[in-house]
Design an enzyme around this catalytic site. Structure first.
Site, short mmCIF file in Angstrom:
data_model
loop_
_atom_site.label_atom_id
_atom_site.label_comp_id
_atom_site.label_asym_id
_atom_site.label_seq_id
_atom_site.Cartn_x
_atom_site.Cartn_y
_atom_site.Cartn_z
N HIS A 122 -1.15 -1.09 -8.87
CA HIS A 122 -0.05 -1.35 -7.95
C HIS A 122 0.33 -2.83 -8.08
O HIS A 122 -0.52 -3.65 -8.42
CB HIS A 122 -0.58 -1.05 -6.53
CG HIS A 122 0.45 -1.09 -5.45
ND1 HIS A 122 0.85 -2.26 -4.87
CD2 HIS A 122 1.13 -0.10 -4.81
CE1 HIS A 122 1.74 -1.99 -3.91
NE2 HIS A 122 1.92 -0.68 -3.86
N ASP A 199 -9.47 -1.57 -5.92
CA ASP A 199 -8.38 -1.31 -4.98
C ASP A 199 -8.54 0.12 -4.46
O ASP A 199 -8.23 1.09 -5.17
CB ASP A 199 -7.04 -1.51 -5.70
CG ASP A 199 -5.85 -1.09 -4.84
OD1 ASP A 199 -6.06 -0.54 -3.75
OD2 ASP A 199 -4.72 -1.31 -5.29
N GLN A 202 -5.83 4.12 -1.91
CA GLN A 202 -5.61 5.58 -1.87
C GLN A 202 -6.92 6.36 -1.83
O GLN A 202 -6.90 7.59 -1.95
CB GLN A 202 -4.80 6.03 -3.09
CG GLN A 202 -3.44 5.37 -3.22
CD GLN A 202 -2.47 5.78 -2.10
OE1 GLN A 202 -2.71 6.73 -1.35
NE2 GLN A 202 -1.38 5.06 -1.98
N LYS A 225 -3.14 4.01 5.86
CA LYS A 225 -3.17 5.20 4.99
C LYS A 225 -4.29 6.15 5.39
O LYS A 225 -4.55 7.14 4.72
CB LYS A 225 -3.34 4.77 3.53
CG LYS A 225 -2.15 3.96 2.99
CD LYS A 225 -2.35 3.67 1.53
CE LYS A 225 -1.50 2.53 1.01
NZ LYS A 225 -0.08 2.82 0.91
N CYS A 364 5.96 0.87 -6.70
CA CYS A 364 5.33 -0.44 -6.93
C CYS A 364 4.39 -0.42 -8.13
O CYS A 364 3.35 -1.09 -8.13
CB CYS A 364 4.58 -0.93 -5.69
SG CYS A 364 5.64 -1.15 -4.27
N1 C6P Z 1 1.07 2.03 -1.88
C1 C6P Z 1 2.68 3.85 -1.88
O1 C6P Z 1 3.62 4.48 -1.39
P1 C6P Z 1 -0.48 -2.15 1.49
O2 C6P Z 1 1.02 -2.17 1.40
O3 C6P Z 1 -1.07 -3.53 1.44
O4 C6P Z 1 -0.99 -1.33 2.63
O5 C6P Z 1 -1.01 -1.35 0.21
C2 C6P Z 1 -0.62 -1.78 -1.08
C3 C6P Z 1 -1.17 -0.84 -2.09
C4 C6P Z 1 -2.13 -1.29 -2.98
N2 C6P Z 1 -2.71 -0.47 -3.87
C5 C6P Z 1 -2.38 0.83 -3.96
C6 C6P Z 1 -3.09 1.72 -4.92
C7 C6P Z 1 -1.40 1.35 -3.10
O6 C6P Z 1 -1.10 2.64 -3.19
C8 C6P Z 1 -0.76 0.50 -2.18
C9 C6P Z 1 0.34 1.01 -1.31
C10 C6P Z 1 2.17 2.64 -1.13
O7 C6P Z 1 2.14 4.18 -2.94
C11 C6P Z 1 3.28 1.66 -0.83
S1 C6P Z 1 4.03 1.03 -2.30
#
Ligand code: C6P
Length: 406
Positions: A122, A199, A202, A225, A364
């Site tokens: 991401h 990371d 998910q 999430k 992203c």
């Molecule tokens: N992905 C998606 O719709 P934040 O925004 O900090 O809570 O998470 C960022 C982030 C980082 N790593 C991964 C693997 C992610 O999936 C995400 C967030 C969302 O896929 C928003 S783009």
């Protein structure tokens, strides 16, 4: 498939119509919905215990502090940390990575070092490292992604070398659903003395996660999430690694002693939590963990895998579909696809007119879209409150979309 449909009653938001149709919410990878128990925990906090934490000697502050620190203990247990002191509250995955990419990197990266990430990260796990590389004179390299959406590990020995100072990898890809072999990769990295960050945006709340078993130095995730409120998340840091890191933000609560000339700092986690934290968010995160634990993380994972496999099987009915990510094996609870006849944004707008919430775009992960030579994808992402009947409804809508756009 286990039936968890009774849990839908716990989610007030799911019982509504969108554009005259019952809502089908398949955008859980972007943000999950919140059960009544989490919403109630916020109301209870503000109605009964609202006060600042760690500061007061009065009843409300003590109650707020107890609830706050008990959420840290729950979280540490939930992700298998060795102690609550290894859990730092942040605003979420993005802030956690930025903390490490600023603070750890400022101390340990030097010119000539390599930061190794993967081609399926991401942007949150790419941009902070690119910035850190620029500041320190280090460089970035990546592990390529194979056509089937798994990492190309054939040349891993050439990539994961002693020149690498930090290795980072997404646990579950938000654009492919791939579950990466993070334990094996961390073991290889550790053998070479490389610091590791996983990371888990998910993964946490969707599948069992044990940071000690994975053997990483850092693990990051977002509460929103996994049924918790927005604006709260976490950074796990191995105690030994955190102890070597300088502070992040300066301010109240992270200090031992302040003079007009200089200051000394507390140990982790306080050292990295300056200022008044998101107390309600932390308490909501604790309530979310309680809620998920009553269902059982194994059942949540099993249900997500079954829904994904059913959706992937049914999606093949659509002409001109290209499904991204591994076709078989254990996957994250999402499926992303590209339809030859429709741009993902048009498809997602069409779905919305029928009450179906999908996500369309690059998610992203622009380098990944470039790798697969597509402008973006449409994504259906599931959580335990979703059902096969909703997937059947999605398929009705997608069949209509194919006719509409052809
Ligand atoms: N992905 C998606 O719709 P934040 O925004 O900090 O809570 O998470 C960022 C982030 C980082 N790593 C991964 C693997 C992610 O999936 C995400 C967030 C969302 O896929 C928003 S783009």
């Amino acid at each position: 498939m286990i039936d968890l449909s009774h849990l839908r009653a716990d989610f007030p938001i799911l019982h509504q119509q969108v554009n005259g149709q019952p809502l089908v919410y398949f955008d859980n990878a972007a943000s999950s919905q919140k059960p009544r128990a989490v919403i109630d925990s916020l109301v209870h906090y503000y109605e009964h215990d609202n006060a600042n934490v760690h500061r007061g000697l009065h009843a409300l502050s003590n109650r707020a502090t107890d609830a706050f620190e008990s959420a840290r203990e729950k979280l540490a247990r939930f992700i298998g940390a060795a102690s609550p002191e290894e859990v730092i509250f942040t605003r979420g995955t993005t802030e956690s990575i930025n903390l490490v990419a600023n603070i750890w990197a400022s101390e340990f990266l030097k010119p000539g070092d390599i930061i190794l990430y993967t081609g399926m990260e991401h942007h949150s796990n790419l941009v902070p490292w690119q910035l850190a590389a620029k500041r320190s004179g280090a460089s970035v390299q990546h592990i390529p992604v194979l056509e089937d959406g798994t990492l190309d590990l054939e040349n891993i020995n050439a990539l994961l070398t002693e020149q690498v100072k930090l290795f980072t990898c997404v646990h579950v890809s938000n654009s492919l659903g791939t579950i990466n072999p993070v334990k094996e990769l961390c073991a290889r990295a550790r053998a070479l003395g490389i610091t590791t960050l996983i990371d888990g945006a998910q993964a946490v709340g969707h599948m069992p996660v044990n940071v000690q078993d994975i053997g990483c130095d850092f693990y990051v995730f977002s509460g929103h999430k996994m049924c918790a409120p927005t604006g709260i998340g976490g950074l796990y840091g191995r105690a030994e690694v955190l102890a070597k890191m300088p502070p992040w933000h300066g301010g109240g609560e992270m200090i031992d002693l302040v003079t007009l000339e200089t200051s000394t700092y507390k140990a982790a986690p306080a050292r990295f939590e300056a200022g008044t934290p998101d107390i309600a968010g932390v308490i909501g995160l604790g309530a979310a963990i309680d809620y998920l634990e009553t269902i059982g993380i194994d059942r949540i994972h099993e249900h997500g895998a079954a829904l994904t496999s059913y959706a992937m099987q049914r999606l093949t009915e659509l002409p001109g579909i290209r499904i991204l990510g591994p076709a078989t094996g254990d996957r994250g609870s999402l499926t992303a696809f590209h339809l030859a006849s429709a741009h993902p944004h048009d498809l997602v707008e069409f779905a919305n007119t029928h009450g179906l919430a999908l996500r369309g775009g690059h998610h992203c992960t622009q380098p990944l879209m470039k790798r697969f030579q597509i402008p973006g994808s449409s994504r259906a992402s599931f959580y335990f409150y979703n059902t096969t009947a909703e997937i059947d409804r999605m398929m009705e809508i997608l069949h209509r979309a194919v006719t509409f756009f052809s």
